[in-house]
Scaffold this motif. Sequence first.
Motif, PDB file in Angstrom:
ATOM      1  N   ASN A   1       1.224  23.344   6.693  1.00  0.00           N
ATOM      2  CA  ASN A   1       0.882  23.265   5.273  1.00  0.00           C
ATOM      3  C   ASN A   1       1.444  22.018   4.610  1.00  0.00           C
ATOM      4  O   ASN A   1       0.813  21.450   3.711  1.00  0.00           O
ATOM      5  CB  ASN A   1       1.357  24.527   4.548  1.00  0.00           C
ATOM      6  CG  ASN A   1       0.411  25.693   4.760  1.00  0.00           C
ATOM      7  OD1 ASN A   1      -0.642  25.769   4.140  1.00  0.00           O
ATOM      8  ND2 ASN A   1       0.766  26.589   5.676  1.00  0.00           N
TER       9      ASN A   1
ATOM     10  N   ARG B   1      -0.885  19.085   5.042  1.00  0.00           N
ATOM     11  CA  ARG B   1      -1.984  19.055   4.063  1.00  0.00           C
ATOM     12  C   ARG B   1      -1.470  18.626   2.690  1.00  0.00           C
ATOM     13  O   ARG B   1      -2.082  17.796   2.020  1.00  0.00           O
ATOM     14  CB  ARG B   1      -2.641  20.421   3.969  1.00  0.00           C
ATOM     15  CG  ARG B   1      -3.301  20.907   5.260  1.00  0.00           C
ATOM     16  CD  ARG B   1      -4.071  22.191   5.049  1.00  0.00           C
ATOM     17  NE  ARG B   1      -4.445  22.803   6.318  1.00  0.00           N
ATOM     18  CZ  ARG B   1      -3.750  23.747   6.939  1.00  0.00           C
ATOM     19  NH1 ARG B   1      -2.642  24.216   6.383  1.00  0.00           N
ATOM     20  NH2 ARG B   1      -4.147  24.229   8.093  1.00  0.00           N
TER      21      ARG B   1
ATOM     22  N   THR C   1       2.176  27.445  -0.339  1.00  0.00           N
ATOM     23  CA  THR C   1       2.431  28.226   0.875  1.00  0.00           C
ATOM     24  C   THR C   1       3.666  27.710   1.597  1.00  0.00           C
ATOM     25  O   THR C   1       4.516  28.492   2.043  1.00  0.00           O
ATOM     26  CB  THR C   1       1.211  28.164   1.813  1.00  0.00           C
ATOM     27  OG1 THR C   1       0.077  28.693   1.136  1.00  0.00           O
ATOM     28  CG2 THR C   1       1.461  28.960   3.091  1.00  0.00           C
TER      29      THR C   1
ATOM     30  N   LYS D   1      -6.857  22.348  -1.979  1.00  0.00           N
ATOM     31  CA  LYS D   1      -6.211  22.745  -0.719  1.00  0.00           C
ATOM     32  C   LYS D   1      -4.788  22.219  -0.632  1.00  0.00           C
ATOM     33  O   LYS D   1      -3.898  22.885  -0.117  1.00  0.00           O
ATOM     34  CB  LYS D   1      -7.035  22.251   0.468  1.00  0.00           C
ATOM     35  CG  LYS D   1      -8.335  23.013   0.675  1.00  0.00           C
ATOM     36  CD  LYS D   1      -9.089  22.514   1.901  1.00  0.00           C
ATOM     37  CE  LYS D   1     -10.368  23.308   2.118  1.00  0.00           C
ATOM     38  NZ  LYS D   1     -11.142  22.808   3.277  1.00  0.00           N
TER      39      LYS D   1
ATOM     40  N   ALA E   1      -1.647  24.570  -0.191  1.00  0.00           N
ATOM     41  CA  ALA E   1      -0.779  24.338   0.964  1.00  0.00           C
ATOM     42  C   ALA E   1       0.660  24.104   0.529  1.00  0.00           C
ATOM     43  O   ALA E   1       1.601  24.588   1.168  1.00  0.00           O
ATOM     44  CB  ALA E   1      -1.288  23.157   1.772  1.00  0.00           C
TER      45      ALA E   1
END
Length: 206
Positions: free
Chosen positions: A158, A161, A179, A172, A176
């Motif tokens: 993550n 990204r 997360t 995204k 990410a």
Amino acid sequence: MGNLLSNFRNTVTLSLALAALMIFAFGRVSGGGYDLIFWQAVARWVHVAAGILWIGLLYYFNFVQMRVMPAIPAEQKPAVGKHIAPEALFWFRWAAFVTVLAGLAVLYLRGSSYAHEVLTFGLVGGLVQGDQAYMLMGMGVWLALVMFLNVWGVIWPNQKRALGIVPADDEKKARAARTAMLASRINLLLSFPMLTAMAMYQTLFG
């Protein structure tokens, strides 16, 4: 001396060379020489040294970087994302790998029966008096393994990204980043119980 200390690689190389000399000296003066217990000690040294780097960076991310980032001016944030964070994550994930590998080496160098007792919370051959210590140590080992899998399976993919190392759109990237932050906080949460198991077991039971 100033020239030596101003160069990171030379400083680390010299420090490791001095450590290797001391390790060699311990083998010379220990009763068993360079026996199995000596190699347990070497593996434990690697485990502790890499673990300090791993958990130290975990604490840097959580105690410093993530807390301070919202206050950094927008025009300065790219410097952290492009230069500091990728370098820190490199040492972070590989230190985690070496820590776990060396920790498993310590387990099995102490004997397969010991390793199996720890990894099964003392349940190999049935739970008997004294196995409670294995249970506590086993909790520490499994917490460390969960943290390791979190680093390589969640945080690093993550972060790639979020930092733009892997192409992703803004949505995204934001998802990410969140997360990765939550996974890092899980590791922070697990770190103190894990360290408690490691330190207390080693001190009380050897």
